[in-house]
Scaffold this motif. Structure first.
Motif, PDB file in Angstrom:
ATOM      1  N   MET A  48       0.901  -1.286   0.090  1.00  0.00           N
ATOM      2  CA  MET A  48       0.115   0.076  -0.217  1.00  0.00           C
ATOM      3  C   MET A  48       1.102   1.233   0.023  1.00  0.00           C
ATOM      4  SD  MET A  48      -3.152  -1.192  -0.583  1.00  0.00           S
ATOM      5  CE  MET A  48      -3.769   0.606  -0.397  1.00  0.00           C
ATOM      6  N   ARG A  49       2.135   1.098   0.572  1.00  0.00           N
ATOM      7  CA  ARG A  49       2.803   2.410   0.649  1.00  0.00           C
ATOM      8  C   ARG A  49       3.353   2.612  -0.754  1.00  0.00           C
ATOM      9  NH1 ARG A  49       6.658   1.089   5.766  1.00  0.00           N
ATOM     10  NH2 ARG A  49       5.450   2.032   7.631  1.00  0.00           N
ATOM     11  N   ALA A  50       3.732   1.585  -1.544  1.00  0.00           N
ATOM     12  CA  ALA A  50       4.309   1.724  -2.814  1.00  0.00           C
ATOM     13  C   ALA A  50       3.064   2.259  -3.650  1.00  0.00           C
ATOM     14  CB  ALA A  50       4.682   0.583  -3.215  1.00  0.00           C
ATOM     15  N   VAL A  51       2.140   1.804  -3.436  1.00  0.00           N
ATOM     16  CA  VAL A  51       0.799   2.259  -4.446  1.00  0.00           C
ATOM     17  C   VAL A  51       0.706   3.624  -4.396  1.00  0.00           C
ATOM     18  CG1 VAL A  51      -1.575   2.236  -4.703  1.00  0.00           C
ATOM     19  CG2 VAL A  51      -0.367   0.070  -4.684  1.00  0.00           C
ATOM     20  N   ASN A  52       0.563   4.069  -2.969  1.00  0.00           N
ATOM     21  CA  ASN A  52       0.256   5.604  -2.359  1.00  0.00           C
ATOM     22  C   ASN A  52       1.528   6.384  -2.836  1.00  0.00           C
ATOM     23  OD1 ASN A  52      -2.275   5.170  -1.257  1.00  0.00           O
ATOM     24  ND2 ASN A  52      -1.334   4.267   0.599  1.00  0.00           N
ATOM     25  N   GLU A  53       2.663   5.944  -2.953  1.00  0.00           N
ATOM     26  CA  GLU A  53       3.851   6.695  -3.436  1.00  0.00           C
ATOM     27  C   GLU A  53       3.890   6.716  -4.913  1.00  0.00           C
ATOM     28  OE1 GLU A  53       6.902   5.175  -1.486  1.00  0.00           O
ATOM     29  OE2 GLU A  53       6.430   5.860   0.409  1.00  0.00           O
ATOM     30  N   GLY A  54       3.011   6.127  -5.811  1.00  0.00           N
ATOM     31  CA  GLY A  54       3.134   5.983  -7.261  1.00  0.00           C
ATOM     32  C   GLY A  54       3.933   4.937  -7.678  1.00  0.00           C
ATOM     33  N   ALA A  55       4.301   4.083  -6.842  1.00  0.00           N
ATOM     34  CA  ALA A  55       5.337   3.154  -7.307  1.00  0.00           C
ATOM     35  C   ALA A  55       4.480   1.699  -7.647  1.00  0.00           C
ATOM     36  CB  ALA A  55       6.624   2.846  -6.517  1.00  0.00           C
ATOM     37  N   VAL A  56       3.649   1.729  -8.420  1.00  0.00           N
ATOM     38  CA  VAL A  56       2.857   0.405  -8.477  1.00  0.00           C
ATOM     39  C   VAL A  56       3.443  -0.567  -9.194  1.00  0.00           C
ATOM     40  CG1 VAL A  56       0.788  -0.418  -9.975  1.00  0.00           C
ATOM     41  CG2 VAL A  56       0.731   1.972  -9.243  1.00  0.00           C
ATOM     42  N   ASP A  57       4.548  -0.502  -9.847  1.00  0.00           N
ATOM     43  CA  ASP A  57       5.339  -1.752 -10.140  1.00  0.00           C
ATOM     44  C   ASP A  57       6.200  -2.417  -9.085  1.00  0.00           C
ATOM     45  OD1 ASP A  57       4.785  -1.415 -12.897  1.00  0.00           O
ATOM     46  OD2 ASP A  57       6.725  -0.669 -13.597  1.00  0.00           O
ATOM     47  N   GLU A  58       6.513  -1.601  -8.296  1.00  0.00           N
ATOM     48  CA  GLU A  58       6.946  -2.066  -6.885  1.00  0.00           C
ATOM     49  C   GLU A  58       5.864  -2.856  -6.104  1.00  0.00           C
ATOM     50  OE1 GLU A  58       9.366  -3.141  -3.546  1.00  0.00           O
ATOM     51  OE2 GLU A  58       9.722  -2.810  -5.763  1.00  0.00           O
ATOM     52  N   ALA A  59       4.913  -2.436  -6.187  1.00  0.00           N
ATOM     53  CA  ALA A  59       3.663  -3.017  -5.066  1.00  0.00           C
ATOM     54  C   ALA A  59       3.516  -4.574  -6.058  1.00  0.00           C
ATOM     55  CB  ALA A  59       2.157  -2.185  -5.149  1.00  0.00           C
ATOM     56  N   LEU A  60       3.530  -4.394  -7.371  1.00  0.00           N
ATOM     57  CA  LEU A  60       3.251  -5.531  -8.181  1.00  0.00           C
ATOM     58  C   LEU A  60       4.109  -6.828  -8.162  1.00  0.00           C
ATOM     59  CD1 LEU A  60       1.717  -4.331 -11.375  1.00  0.00           C
ATOM     60  CD2 LEU A  60       0.591  -5.289  -9.496  1.00  0.00           C
ATOM     61  N   ARG A  61       5.437  -6.166  -7.620  1.00  0.00           N
ATOM     62  CA  ARG A  61       6.665  -7.040  -7.706  1.00  0.00           C
ATOM     63  C   ARG A  61       6.580  -7.760  -6.134  1.00  0.00           C
ATOM     64  NH1 ARG A  61      11.068  -7.532  -4.649  1.00  0.00           N
ATOM     65  NH2 ARG A  61      10.635  -5.733  -3.706  1.00  0.00           N
ATOM     66  N   LEU A  62       6.052  -7.041  -5.217  1.00  0.00           N
ATOM     67  CA  LEU A  62       5.713  -7.536  -3.845  1.00  0.00           C
ATOM     68  C   LEU A  62       4.691  -8.825  -3.827  1.00  0.00           C
ATOM     69  CD1 LEU A  62       6.093  -4.293  -1.889  1.00  0.00           C
ATOM     70  CD2 LEU A  62       7.601  -6.337  -1.760  1.00  0.00           C
ATOM     71  N   ILE A  63       3.676  -8.257  -4.661  1.00  0.00           N
ATOM     72  CA  ILE A  63       2.697  -9.492  -4.748  1.00  0.00           C
ATOM     73  C   ILE A  63       3.150 -10.492  -5.551  1.00  0.00           C
ATOM     74  CG2 ILE A  63       0.542 -10.064  -6.055  1.00  0.00           C
ATOM     75  CD1 ILE A  63      -0.445  -6.823  -5.437  1.00  0.00           C
ATOM     76  N   ASP A  64       3.952 -10.447  -6.658  1.00  0.00           N
ATOM     77  CA  ASP A  64       4.404 -11.484  -7.239  1.00  0.00           C
ATOM     78  C   ASP A  64       5.512 -12.258  -6.350  1.00  0.00           C
ATOM     79  OD1 ASP A  64       3.295 -10.689  -9.691  1.00  0.00           O
ATOM     80  OD2 ASP A  64       5.034  -9.771 -10.565  1.00  0.00           O
ATOM     81  N   THR A  65       6.009 -11.808  -5.658  1.00  0.00           N
ATOM     82  CA  THR A  65       6.998 -12.343  -4.682  1.00  0.00           C
ATOM     83  C   THR A  65       6.220 -13.140  -3.698  1.00  0.00           C
ATOM     84  OG1 THR A  65       8.748 -10.651  -4.700  1.00  0.00           O
ATOM     85  CG2 THR A  65       8.702 -12.110  -2.777  1.00  0.00           C
ATOM     86  N   GLY A  66       5.071 -12.830  -3.399  1.00  0.00           N
ATOM     87  CA  GLY A  66       4.155 -13.698  -2.525  1.00  0.00           C
ATOM     88  C   GLY A  66       3.675 -14.738  -3.069  1.00  0.00           C
TER      89      GLY A  66
END
Length: 249
Positions: free
Chosen positions: A76-94
């Motif tokens: 959520m921090r990544a999304v709110n900071e505009g770093a959606v790709d980082e958020a998706l990477r974290l999801i992929d890692t999970g």
């Protein structure tokens, strides 16, 4: 039931809190942690939220069961900071971790199925390390030969905690009882499957804690159910996050 929120509606912390049974302080804490976008302020300094904040809170709470509090916060921090790709990477890692856990479970189940019930060697008499202990159990030589490994390998496994043989009181030789033979066979199978010593030791510790292979079956069922629940929770979290991303634009 959540409220039917309009896009321009102003919400108070209590409005977000009530939907999820939270305290208003928890909502403020989530904002301060970057889980929610920054709130607006009234002329008197009171926080005001919008349906966007409500969507962020729903997404975060839906992500927690599948990814854990820490990773959900990072997403959520990544999304709110505009770093959606980082958020998706974290999801992929999970998801990758979940797949790895499933493979581990399958390996353990396959290994346990391949281990027929065993008993230690019959008590006997001998004077060397290739003989059988007077007090029952088998010495290092016969066990190593049965597994097709070197005695040095069994000694290395002992140092790593994979097996815990006792010492014969007369000769001082290592003696492997039924549980030790089981653990050695399990270690052999897992090591052949590519498991590191540390990973193998953890799995054998689970067998010991369960009291053997048969009681472990219930634990494996629970493990399997937990992985399924985690997978479904990830789907739910992904759906809520996607809804939040669409709302966010």
């Amino acid at each position: 039931m959540g409220r039917n929120l309009q896009s321009g509606e102003r919400l108070r912390p209590v409005d977000l809190a009530r939907e999820h049974g939270l305290s208003t302080q928890a909502v403020r804490n989530y904002e301060e942690a970057g889980i929610l976008p920054a709130a607006g302020r009234t002329s008197h300094g009171y926080r005001t939220y919008t349906p966007l904040h409500a969507g962020a809170l729903r997404a975060f709470l839906a992500l927690v069961p599948g990814h854990g509090h820490r990773t959900a916060t990072s997403i959520m921090r990544a999304v709110n900071e505009g770093a959606v790709d980082e958020a998706l990477r974290l999801i992929d890692t999970g998801h990758a971790q979940l797949l790895d856990d499933r493979r581990t479970l399958q390996t353990v189940e396959s290994t346990l199925r391949g281990l027929a019930p065993t008993t230690a060697s019959e008590p006997g008499v001998g004077s060397g390390p290739d003989a059988v202990s007077r007090s029952g159990g088998t010495f290092i030589g016969p066990l190593a030969g049965k597994l097709g490994i070197r005695p040095a390998t069994l000694r290395a496994w002992e140092r790593a905690g994979l097996v815990s043989p006792r010492r014969d009181p007369l000769t001082g030789y290592r003696v492997y009882d039924e549980a030790d033979v089981r653990d050695a066979r399990l270690a052999h199978q897992l090591r052949r499957g590519g498991y590191l010593l540390e990973q193998t030791a953890q799995l054998i510790a689970q067998v010991r804690a369960a009291g053997g292979l048969e009681p472990l079956e219930a634990a494996l069922c629970d493990w399997r159910d937990g992985l399924s629940a985690r997978g479904r929770a990830m789907l739910t979290g992904a759906a809520e996050l996607e809804a939040f991303l669409r709302k966010r634009g």
